[in-house]
Design a protein around this motif. Structure first.
Motif, PDB file in Angstrom:
ATOM      1  N   LYS A 116       8.082  -4.862  -7.621  1.00  0.00           N
ATOM      2  CA  LYS A 116       6.842  -4.472  -8.094  1.00  0.00           C
ATOM      3  C   LYS A 116       6.528  -3.085  -7.315  1.00  0.00           C
ATOM      4  N   SER A 117       6.263  -1.996  -8.150  1.00  0.00           N
ATOM      5  CA  SER A 117       5.997  -0.637  -7.459  1.00  0.00           C
ATOM      6  C   SER A 117       5.160  -0.704  -6.667  1.00  0.00           C
ATOM      7  N   VAL A 118       4.638   0.128  -5.732  1.00  0.00           N
ATOM      8  CA  VAL A 118       3.581   0.362  -4.940  1.00  0.00           C
ATOM      9  C   VAL A 118       3.053   1.566  -4.752  1.00  0.00           C
ATOM     10  N   VAL A 119       1.703   1.847  -4.661  1.00  0.00           N
ATOM     11  CA  VAL A 119       1.127   2.921  -4.686  1.00  0.00           C
ATOM     12  C   VAL A 119      -0.083   2.594  -3.603  1.00  0.00           C
ATOM     13  N   THR A 120       0.142   3.748  -2.522  1.00  0.00           N
ATOM     14  CA  THR A 120      -0.796   3.296  -1.378  1.00  0.00           C
ATOM     15  C   THR A 120      -1.604   4.709  -0.844  1.00  0.00           C
ATOM     16  N   ALA A 121      -2.501   4.399  -0.464  1.00  0.00           N
ATOM     17  CA  ALA A 121      -3.450   5.587   0.153  1.00  0.00           C
ATOM     18  C   ALA A 121      -3.437   5.540   1.649  1.00  0.00           C
ATOM     19  N   ASN A 122      -2.706   4.302   2.244  1.00  0.00           N
ATOM     20  CA  ASN A 122      -2.424   3.951   3.701  1.00  0.00           C
ATOM     21  C   ASN A 122      -1.390   4.575   4.415  1.00  0.00           C
ATOM     22  N   LYS A 123      -1.760   5.426   5.211  1.00  0.00           N
ATOM     23  CA  LYS A 123      -1.009   6.213   6.222  1.00  0.00           C
ATOM     24  C   LYS A 123       0.129   4.997   6.915  1.00  0.00           C
ATOM     25  N   GLY A 124      -0.048   3.923   7.350  1.00  0.00           N
ATOM     26  CA  GLY A 124       0.645   3.038   8.234  1.00  0.00           C
ATOM     27  C   GLY A 124       1.971   2.798   7.610  1.00  0.00           C
ATOM     28  N   PRO A 125       2.142   2.514   6.354  1.00  0.00           N
ATOM     29  CA  PRO A 125       3.576   2.062   5.912  1.00  0.00           C
ATOM     30  C   PRO A 125       4.438   3.559   5.916  1.00  0.00           C
TER      31      PRO A 125
END
Ligand code: HSE
Length: 345
Positions: A116-125
């Motif tokens: 699955k593709s991932v879209v994130t606003a999280n800086k951590g990863p």
């Protein structure tokens, strides 16, 4: 055919994304269906045919709220969301862990490994495993996009990736934290650091614990992402020297030293690639002369000056924080994904 989204984290940002999708049903919102939501505090909800966005948005932000949605439960279930055959893309918007990027990092790895593709606003990863995550995505024929992790909706990552064909970046300097920039502006007008931070909290810019904003730790995470992405570095936060605003004398900020040209203090995150390939990066307050484009960036606005060989500096200015602005970054990534899969532009 719509792209089916699984939302991880249902706080301000993913709620704002739902607002955008339902407000634009006849336009870009119609490209997507939300089939799963999971949140550590509010529980989870799953509906193969799509959850009702109006209903989702009306849920109060309280413990167990998702139980009252169809297929709802008081328990979060990120594992089921990642494994669900009814989720094509995981939209991750949980809180950044500045020490290890967890649990978001493990979740991103699991989602990419599940195809699955991932879209994130999280800086951590992106801070702790950018190369791994991009490689994992490539291995599984999917995508990892994180525009919202730096300067919220201002598309600096996309601009750097797509709008400078042929450019070789040698460095950057940026105002990368909106709260500290707002605070410096208030100190320039004579407020103390404590007064200015209180104002920023009242305005909703600062976190409840504003230390990460004021001491440069948030900007440092963004410097790591930018340096690793644009300069091919392999930095961790501990490689980036970091000074915040607490060491600044408020009189210094409010008044120019005798004989000095007019200027403004800014909390600057910067990185430079040296001829031997080494990348050096730091965060700290700097007094900029007024003809520097970054000196004119006031309030919670952010800006990034990119240095490219053969081109020189170019500066991108825009919002650096805010739920709606960060949700817009998620939308922009989702639309890029759609285009990459050849179903639109
Ligand atoms: N709190 C940050 C800022 C936004 O004030 O810029 C999220 O990184």
């Amino acid at each position: 055919m719509t792209i089916r989204l699984g939302l991880v984290g249902f706080g301000g940002v993913n709620r704002a994304l739902v607002d955008i999708l339902r407000g634009r049903r006849d336009d870009v919102g119609g490209y997507f269906t939300v089939t799963a939501v999971s949140d550590l505090y509010q529980g989870s909800a799953f509906a193969a045919g799509g959850l009702d966005l109006d209903l989702l948005r009306e849920l109060p932000l309280v413990r167990g709220a998702l139980e009252s949605a169809p297929g709802g439960s008081t328990k979060a279930d990120n594992d089921a969301l990642v494994a669900s055959p009814d989720v094509d893309v995981v939209v991750e918007a949980s809180v950044t862990d500045p020490l290890r990027g967890e649990p978001a990092l493990t979740l991103c790895r699991a989602a990419l490994s599940a195809g699955k593709s991932v879209v994130t606003a999280n800086k951590g990863p992106a801070v702790f495993a950018l190369r791994d995550l991009l490689a994992l995505a490539a291995t599984h024929g999917v995508h990892f996009l994180f525009e919202g992790a730096v300067m919220s909706g201002t598309p600096v990552l996309r601009a750097a990736r797509l709008a400078y064909p042929g450019a070789k970046f040698s460095g950057f300097r940026g105002v990368l934290n909106g709260t500290s920039n707002y605070v410096l502006g208030r100190m320039e007008s004579g407020a103390s650091l404590a007064e200015a931070v209180k104002e920023a909290q009242r305005e909703g810019y600062a976190e409840a614990d504003p230390t990460a904003d004021i001491e440069g730790h948030d900007a440092r995470l963004k410097v790591v992402i930018l340096a690793n992405l644009l300069l091919g570095a392999d930095l961790r936060p501990s490689d980036v020297a970091c000074d915040g605003l607490s060491g600044l004398d408020p009189r210094q900020v409010a008044q120019a030293p005798a004989g000095a040209p007019p200027g403004r203090w800014k909390l600057i995150g910067r990185a430079q690639r040296h001829p031997d390939g080494r990348v050096e990066a730091e965060v700290g307050p700097l007094r900029l002369e007024l003809d520097d484009p970054l000196a004119g960036v006031c309030g919670p606005t952010n800006a990034l000056t990119l240095e490219a060989d053969d081109l020189g500096p170019t500066t991108i200015v825009g919002p650096g924080a805010g739920r709606a602005q960060t949700a817009f970054a998620l939308l922009s990534d989702l639309l890029e994904l759609r285009a990459r899969h050849g179903v639109g532009s």
